[in-house]
Design a protein around this motif. Structure first.
Motif, short mmCIF file in Angstrom:
data_model
loop_
_atom_site.label_atom_id
_atom_site.label_comp_id
_atom_site.label_asym_id
_atom_site.label_seq_id
_atom_site.Cartn_x
_atom_site.Cartn_y
_atom_site.Cartn_z
N THR A 29 0.86 -1.19 0.00
CA THR A 29 0.00 0.00 0.00
C THR A 29 0.90 1.24 0.00
O THR A 29 2.08 1.16 0.35
N ASN A 37 -4.18 14.42 -2.99
CA ASN A 37 -5.14 13.33 -3.26
C ASN A 37 -5.99 13.60 -4.48
O ASN A 37 -6.37 12.68 -5.21
N ASP A 42 -7.39 6.82 -11.17
CA ASP A 42 -7.18 5.40 -11.47
C ASP A 42 -6.30 5.19 -12.70
O ASP A 42 -5.84 4.08 -12.95
N GLY A 72 -6.29 -4.02 -7.15
CA GLY A 72 -6.89 -2.78 -6.69
C GLY A 72 -6.67 -1.65 -7.68
O GLY A 72 -6.30 -1.85 -8.84
N THR A 73 -6.90 -0.43 -7.22
CA THR A 73 -6.74 0.75 -8.07
C THR A 73 -5.80 1.73 -7.40
O THR A 73 -5.51 1.65 -6.20
N THR A 75 -6.45 4.89 -6.84
CA THR A 75 -7.18 5.72 -5.89
C THR A 75 -7.42 4.99 -4.57
O THR A 75 -7.63 5.62 -3.53
N GLN A 76 -7.37 3.66 -4.59
CA GLN A 76 -7.43 2.90 -3.34
C GLN A 76 -6.07 2.83 -2.65
O GLN A 76 -5.95 2.24 -1.58
N LYS A 77 -5.07 3.42 -3.30
CA LYS A 77 -3.70 3.43 -2.80
C LYS A 77 -3.18 2.00 -2.57
O LYS A 77 -2.55 1.68 -1.56
N ASN A 78 -3.46 1.18 -3.55
CA ASN A 78 -3.09 -0.24 -3.49
C ASN A 78 -2.03 -0.51 -4.55
O ASN A 78 -2.20 -0.16 -5.72
#
Length: 228
Positions: A29, A37, A42, A72-73, A75-78
């Motif tokens: 992560t 932010n 994405d 994940g994506t 924007t999910q900070k994955n």
């Protein structure tokens, strides 16, 4: 991940074990300063580097030196990633967290753990092996020196595959060897084995008595009685 004009942090495990020729799953992560932010979308690429050279890019996961899948994506900070067909040549100074090794023997335990068990008691054999690649998990199979087939009950977590073999012991199990075989799906399937032998205490079976001499015996004569 490459980030310009912003501070960021990445959370990774210090060490990840992988099997030579299999895949490896790296949880990952990241975070950036809150003021940036709104710029994160994405379509942002998540990139693994060797020095300054990209070796894996999320937008084209099957074209770089390292191939696999990112989850994940952005924007999910994955940035969790699976690398396929890992070899020692992939382990660079930037990816020293990955420890590549060959398949090891499964772990085989017996409960209760004692030298001998008694006929009629319950026995459990447990075989386990690590799961390094969720998309290509290993398999566990049982065999024994008895002719009859042996099937265990399996359980699976994210990191381990377990097979339990539960049965009631009889005299037929004395000195019987049980073997657990782990098969890992690498570029070429690889198998390893571990075995345990059961020792069973049981009462004499199919006994008979023989008297010598046979037939009628005069009082006072000595006879010999043999139990078989």
């Amino acid at each position: 991940m490459s980030c310009v004009f912003c501070g960021f942090s990445i959370n990774l495990p210090q060490r990840v074990e992988a099997l030579q020729g299999s895949c490896v799953f790296i949880p990952c992560t990241f975070d950036i300063d809150q003021q940036f932010n709104s710029y994160l979308t994405d379509s942002a690429k998540r990139i693994w580097f060797k020095g300054v050279t990209p070796v894996f890019v999320s937008s084209s996961p099957n074209t770089g030196l390292l191939k696999g899948e990112i989850f994940g994506t952005a924007t999910q900070k994955n940035c969790t990633t699976r690398f396929d067909n890992v070899s020692q040549s992939h382990i660079t100074s930037d990816l020293k967290m990955i420890k590549c090794r060959s398949p090891s023997k499964p772990t085989l335990s017996i409960f209760p753990d004692q030298q001998e068990t008694t006929e009629g008691s319950s026995v459990s054999l447990r075989c386990s092996t690590k799961i390094f690649c969720q998309s290509r998990p290993p398999s566990l199979t049982w065999s024994s020196s008895l002719i009859e087939s042996v099937t265990g009950r399996q359980y699976q977590s994210q990191t381990e595959l377990i097979s339990d073999l539960n049965f009631t012991v009889s005299h037929r199990h004395h000195r019987v060897t049980f073997t657990c075989t782990a098969t890992h799906q690498l570029q070429q399937p690889s198998t390893t084995q571990e075995s345990r032998m059961l020792l069973v205490q049981y009462a004499p079976k199919n006994t008979s008595v023989r008297i010598n001499p046979a037939g009628l015996v005069l009082e006072g004569r000595s006879v010999t009685q043999t139990q078989q």
